[in-house]
Structures are given as structure tokens and as C-alpha cells.
Design a protein around this motif. Structure first.
Motif, mmCIF file in Angstrom:
data_model
loop_
_atom_site.group_PDB
_atom_site.id
_atom_site.type_symbol
_atom_site.label_atom_id
_atom_site.label_comp_id
_atom_site.label_asym_id
_atom_site.label_seq_id
_atom_site.Cartn_x
_atom_site.Cartn_y
_atom_site.Cartn_z
ATOM 1 N N GLN A 37 0.842 -1.189 0.000
ATOM 2 C CA GLN A 37 0.000 0.000 0.000
ATOM 3 C C GLN A 37 0.879 1.240 0.000
ATOM 4 O O GLN A 37 1.503 1.579 1.006
ATOM 5 C CB GLN A 37 -0.963 0.017 1.191
ATOM 6 C CG GLN A 37 -1.962 1.167 1.099
ATOM 7 C CD GLN A 37 -3.070 1.093 2.130
ATOM 8 O OE1 GLN A 37 -2.910 0.509 3.201
ATOM 9 N NE2 GLN A 37 -4.217 1.683 1.819
ATOM 10 N N GLY A 40 -1.732 6.989 -0.001
ATOM 11 C CA GLY A 40 -2.805 7.564 -0.805
ATOM 12 C C GLY A 40 -3.454 6.588 -1.772
ATOM 13 O O GLY A 40 -4.355 6.972 -2.519
ATOM 14 N N GLN A 41 -3.015 5.349 -1.749
ATOM 15 C CA GLN A 41 -3.586 4.343 -2.641
ATOM 16 C C GLN A 41 -4.164 3.179 -1.836
ATOM 17 O O GLN A 41 -3.897 3.044 -0.642
ATOM 18 C CB GLN A 41 -2.511 3.819 -3.605
ATOM 19 C CG GLN A 41 -1.916 4.893 -4.512
ATOM 20 C CD GLN A 41 -0.887 4.330 -5.472
ATOM 21 O OE1 GLN A 41 -0.857 3.131 -5.747
ATOM 22 N NE2 GLN A 41 -0.031 5.203 -5.994
ATOM 23 N N GLY A 42 -4.951 2.369 -2.500
ATOM 24 C CA GLY A 42 -5.479 1.179 -1.855
ATOM 25 C C GLY A 42 -4.443 0.067 -1.858
ATOM 26 O O GLY A 42 -3.451 0.127 -2.587
ATOM 27 N N PRO A 43 -4.659 -0.949 -1.051
ATOM 28 C CA PRO A 43 -3.724 -2.083 -1.040
ATOM 29 C C PRO A 43 -3.695 -2.775 -2.392
ATOM 30 O O PRO A 43 -4.732 -3.018 -3.000
ATOM 31 C CB PRO A 43 -4.309 -3.002 0.043
ATOM 32 C CG PRO A 43 -5.172 -2.120 0.885
ATOM 33 C CD PRO A 43 -5.723 -1.105 -0.053
#
Lengths: 115, 109
Positions: A37, A40-43
Motif C-alpha cells: 500500500q 494515498g492508494q489502496g492495497p
């Protein structure tokens, strides 16, 4: 019930160095996942194990990342050599074989900083 | 096109407001759908599953539209404690899970 254990909690390395992360899933959970991750991003799924077999490693950068799950329990994720863009939180998760994401339990993660 | 897409927000809403998030997915063979919640610097945790018939849990309602390939999450009477990132999760055969990038929600007093 003990949760998913991960270590170390934090790691700071210089680029081109190697690093390894360890995960111990919840007892009895056949499926183990490693996610990356970025802030600022998803996994993003890196690799998924079912017992000690690999189900999906399509997004694992195999030239530098490797993972293993010995005896279908603990797992290690290794990066060699590390790049600046590998800075992220590495999350390990586990689930029962028959439940998938409905009962997906995450560890606290390892925050990696590559300088 | 990303496999799972979400509006990143942030959504800034006052306490007591109703807010809705959408999530679209590209694989029509996707089988299961979930909403996870992630607090700042914490791990994601399951908020609720999304069933074909819809699912309600207190102030939270999740719905699935297979024809249009999207799921939604509605939060009524927002609380300060609802401030978090909401992750859409889509699962295909073999329990392959794909997370969206998340929608950030800030609830202000």
C-alpha cells in the motif's frame, strides 16, 4: 484469538539494499496475502498463498521481490535490491480457505522507507 | 481501465449529513463485494459485505448493481468517528481480491 502478526513494524534502508518482512497468520487460516500500500492508494495484492502454494503472484515484481510460505504457516516477503518506489506499507492478511475477503484479517503492516 | 475504481474524494461533510460513495468494477464475473474501512495509519477492516439484495447495518447501507457493475455505500447521520478511508473490494473466483484506491471521508463538527 491472536491476530495476524507482522515484523518489523518499521524499516528504513537505502536503495539497493535488501530487506525481509515476516508474517504469522491467524492459526488455521489457509490463505495468506501480501499487499503493498503506497501512500494515498489502496492495497495492491502482491502474492496470495493457499496453504503453501501460490494462487496469484501476477503483480509481484519477480526480478526483485520474492515470497515464500513454509509449511503453510509463516511467510516472508523479500525485496532485493530495493528501489525508492518500494517505499510503502507492506500488509499481510489471512483468511479461512472458504471465506476469502469476507473475513480478511490484516496485520498492522511494515512501513518501509527506502532512501 | 482499472479493475476497481472509486472517487478518491475527499468528501467533507458536516455531522449528521448523509453521504454516498460509489465503486465501479470491470470484471463482470466478479462474485463477491465488500466495503472495508481504513483509519489513518491503521490496517483495513471489514465494514460490511454487499449482497445482491442490499445490506443494511445501522447507519450504513450497501447496494450492488450487477447490470451497471457498481456498488454503493450510504452513510446516514454521519459521526465524527466515521472519518476514514472507505475501500471497495471485489472478489473473483478463487478468492482473488482487488481493492479500490479508497474514498476519503472527513466528517466535521
Amino acid at each position: 484469538e491472536a491476530g495476524v502478526a507482522q515484523s518489523p513494524r518499521y524499516k528504513i534502508i537505502e536503495k539497493r539494499q535488501s530487506v525481509a518482512f515476516w508474517c504469522n497468520p491467524i492459526s488455521g487460516h489457509a490463505t495468506l496475502y501480501w499487499y503493498q500500500q503506497i501512500l494515498g492508494q489502496g492495497p495492491k495484492l502482491l502474492i496470495q498463498f493457499q496453504n503453501n502454494g501460490v494462487v496469484d503472484d501476477s503483480q509481484l515484481p519477480k526480478d526483485r521481490f520474492s515470497a515464500e510460505r513454509l509449511k503453510g504457516v509463516d511467510s516472508t516477503l523479500k525485496i532485493q535490491p530495493a528501489k525508492l518506489e518500494d517505499s510503502a506499507v507492506y500488509l499481510c492478511a489471512s483468511s479461512l480457505e472458504s471465506t476469502g475477503a469476507e473475513k480478511l484479517f490484516f496485520g498492522s503492516g511494515t512501513q518501509l522507507s527506502v532512501l | 481501465r482499472k479493475e476497481v475504481e472509486q472517487d478518491p474524494g475527499p468528501f467533507n461533510v458536516p455531522e449528521g449529513a448523509t453521504v454516498a460513495f460509489n465503486c465501479t468494477y470491470s470484471n463482470s464475473a466478479s462474485q463477491s463485494f465488500f466495503w472495508y474501512r481504513q483509519d489513518c495509519r491503521k490496517e483495513p477492516k471489514l465494514l460490511m459485505s454487499v449482497y445482491s439484495s442490499g445490506n443494511e447495518d445501522g447507519r450504513f447501507t450497501a447496494q450492488l448493481n450487477r447490470a451497471s457493475q457498481y456498488i454503493s455505500l450510504l452513510i446516514r447521520d454521519s459521526k465524527l468517528s466515521d472519518s476514514a478511508t472507505y475501500l471497495c473490494v471485489v472478489e473473483t473466483g478463487g478468492f482473488k481480491t482487488i481493492f479500490g484506491a479508497g474514498t476519503r471521508l472527513f466528517v466535521k463538527a
